[in-house]
Design a protein around this motif. Structure first.
Motif, PDB file in Angstrom:
ATOM      1  N   TYR A   1      64.392  40.282  25.811  1.00  0.00           N
ATOM      2  CA  TYR A   1      65.504  41.036  25.717  1.00  0.00           C
ATOM      3  C   TYR A   1      66.811  40.512  25.864  1.00  0.00           C
ATOM      4  O   TYR A   1      67.705  40.755  25.249  1.00  0.00           O
ATOM      5  CB  TYR A   1      65.456  42.112  27.020  1.00  0.00           C
TER       6      TYR A   1
ATOM      7  N   MET B   1      66.997  40.074  34.056  1.00  0.00           N
ATOM      8  CA  MET B   1      66.889  41.355  34.434  1.00  0.00           C
ATOM      9  C   MET B   1      66.614  41.574  35.628  1.00  0.00           C
ATOM     10  O   MET B   1      65.567  41.250  36.201  1.00  0.00           O
ATOM     11  CB  MET B   1      65.851  41.912  33.456  1.00  0.00           C
TER      12      MET B   1
ATOM     13  N   GLU C   1      60.027  44.650  38.872  1.00  0.00           N
ATOM     14  CA  GLU C   1      58.938  43.428  39.401  1.00  0.00           C
ATOM     15  C   GLU C   1      59.083  43.150  40.855  1.00  0.00           C
ATOM     16  O   GLU C   1      60.133  43.295  41.335  1.00  0.00           O
ATOM     17  CB  GLU C   1      59.403  42.106  38.774  1.00  0.00           C
TER      18      GLU C   1
ATOM     19  N   PHE D   1      63.566  50.023  32.000  1.00  0.00           N
ATOM     20  CA  PHE D   1      63.478  48.643  32.283  1.00  0.00           C
ATOM     21  C   PHE D   1      62.207  48.598  33.251  1.00  0.00           C
ATOM     22  O   PHE D   1      62.157  49.120  34.119  1.00  0.00           O
ATOM     23  CB  PHE D   1      64.682  47.857  32.843  1.00  0.00           C
ATOM     24  N   PRO D   2      61.297  47.477  33.130  1.00  0.00           N
ATOM     25  CA  PRO D   2      60.118  47.200  34.305  1.00  0.00           C
ATOM     26  C   PRO D   2      60.785  46.700  35.516  1.00  0.00           C
ATOM     27  O   PRO D   2      61.783  45.812  35.545  1.00  0.00           O
ATOM     28  CB  PRO D   2      59.478  46.188  33.476  1.00  0.00           C
TER      29      PRO D   2
ATOM     30  N   TYR E   1      69.103  41.922  22.839  1.00  0.00           N
ATOM     31  CA  TYR E   1      69.655  43.026  23.404  1.00  0.00           C
ATOM     32  C   TYR E   1      70.912  43.751  22.344  1.00  0.00           C
ATOM     33  O   TYR E   1      71.147  44.813  22.304  1.00  0.00           O
ATOM     34  CB  TYR E   1      70.435  42.921  24.619  1.00  0.00           C
TER      35      TYR E   1
ATOM     36  N   LYS F   1      59.723  41.839  27.842  1.00  0.00           N
ATOM     37  CA  LYS F   1      61.029  41.806  28.525  1.00  0.00           C
ATOM     38  C   LYS F   1      61.571  40.420  28.432  1.00  0.00           C
ATOM     39  O   LYS F   1      62.873  40.081  28.409  1.00  0.00           O
ATOM     40  CB  LYS F   1      60.536  41.688  29.960  1.00  0.00           C
TER      41      LYS F   1
ATOM     42  N   VAL G   1      61.754  48.984  27.545  1.00  0.00           N
ATOM     43  CA  VAL G   1      61.504  47.498  27.465  1.00  0.00           C
ATOM     44  C   VAL G   1      60.389  47.179  28.437  1.00  0.00           C
ATOM     45  O   VAL G   1      60.632  47.158  29.680  1.00  0.00           O
ATOM     46  CB  VAL G   1      62.799  46.609  28.272  1.00  0.00           C
ATOM     47  N   THR G   2      59.152  47.131  27.831  1.00  0.00           N
ATOM     48  CA  THR G   2      58.197  46.763  28.613  1.00  0.00           C
ATOM     49  C   THR G   2      58.079  45.440  29.120  1.00  0.00           C
ATOM     50  O   THR G   2      58.834  44.425  28.778  1.00  0.00           O
ATOM     51  CB  THR G   2      56.880  47.191  27.833  1.00  0.00           C
ATOM     52  N   GLN G   3      57.182  45.144  29.993  1.00  0.00           N
ATOM     53  CA  GLN G   3      56.906  43.938  30.728  1.00  0.00           C
ATOM     54  C   GLN G   3      56.551  43.027  29.591  1.00  0.00           C
ATOM     55  O   GLN G   3      57.076  41.804  29.749  1.00  0.00           O
ATOM     56  CB  GLN G   3      55.780  43.971  31.792  1.00  0.00           C
TER      57      GLN G   3
END
Length: 255
Positions: A108, A179, A140, A137-138, A112, A105, A100-102
């Motif tokens: 999602y 997330m 932050e 997952f990214p 999902y 995101k 799941v890239t930024q």
């Protein structure tokens, strides 16, 4: 007709079950069930749960995904709660790791449970992770050092809340917070306490009813080779040693 009514009809036909038999399993009349299947009446929540349990499928999938377009064999069936998690596999049957890239995101929380969304994610393979379903997952911010903003945390899906261990780190997908990656503590009856490794950020609670998914930390994919700064840790150790020396001196003087 609704997507839900189409789905329950398709599932019933695939399993070669009569409307009468299915209605009996749901503890309702055939006439009442037929209204759900032909879309003239909406099923209440209690009936939705019964249908989801009957087919071992999540309510999300029944309501939002066209069952005719997906391969049921590519859904990960979970124990106890009977949820279904979309997964992707290679030609050898090994699980891909969806990332799941930024950039994606934000979608999602809505995607999902949608196999088409999961299939659209970037995929990698990390055989050393061993068994289990993994996803990336990214990260932050700076609340969980040494993981930096932009890194990817690869987590293993946690099927049961009882498998969560105090003090370990997890990616949580929640209705209220979205997330997040935090260290968890189960010292609340109906909530989890989320802790940051950076003491600047206060702890907070998330209700169990708000939690959608939990992924246990397995590895980190970073983008920097910067040397980790240890000066603050070393300074703290020296401060503690100084305090101990002073305490010992005070004790000696009192003797």
């Amino acid at each position: 007709m609704s997507l839900f009514s189409d789905n329950i009809r398709v599932l019933r036909v695939r399993q070669k079950i009569s409307q009468e038999k299915l209605a009996e399993s749901l503890q309702i009349t055939r006439g009442r069930y037929v209204k759900y299947e032909d879309g003239t009446s909406e099923a209440p929540y209690e009936i939705l749960k019964k249908i989801a349990r009957y087919y071992h499928m999540s309510i999300d999938l029944l309501l939002s995904v066209d069952i005719r377009k997906i391969d049921i064999q590519h859904l990960l069936k979970l124990e106890n709660n009977r949820l279904v998690l979309p997964i992707m596999v290679d030609h050898q049957g090994e699980n891909y790791i969806e990332v799941v890239t930024q950039k994606v995101k934000a979608g999602y929380l809505n995607g999902y449970a949608d196999p088409e969304y999961i299939e659209s994610l970037q995929q990698i393979s990390l055989p050393f992770l061993g068994p289990g379903k993994h996803r990336g997952f990214p990260v932050e911010g700076d609340s969980m050092p040494p993981h930096e903003d932009g890194s990817i945390i690869v987590g293993r899906y946690v099927e049961r809340l009882g498998d969560v261990q105090d003090g370990k780190t997890y990616i949580l997908i929640t209705k209220t917070e979205g997330m997040v990656y935090k260290r968890l503590n189960k010292n609340k009856k109906n909530a989890l306490v989320l802790e940051s490794d950076n003491n600047f950020y206060p702890n907070y609670e998330v209700r169990l009813s708000d939690i959608i998914e939990i992924w246990e930390y397995r590895c980190n994919i970073g983008r920097t080779d910067k040397k980790q700064e240890l000066n603050e840790i070393q300074d703290l150790k020296e401060l503690i040693l100084d305090v101990k020396r002073e305490v010992n001196e005070i004790r000696k003087n009192k003797q």
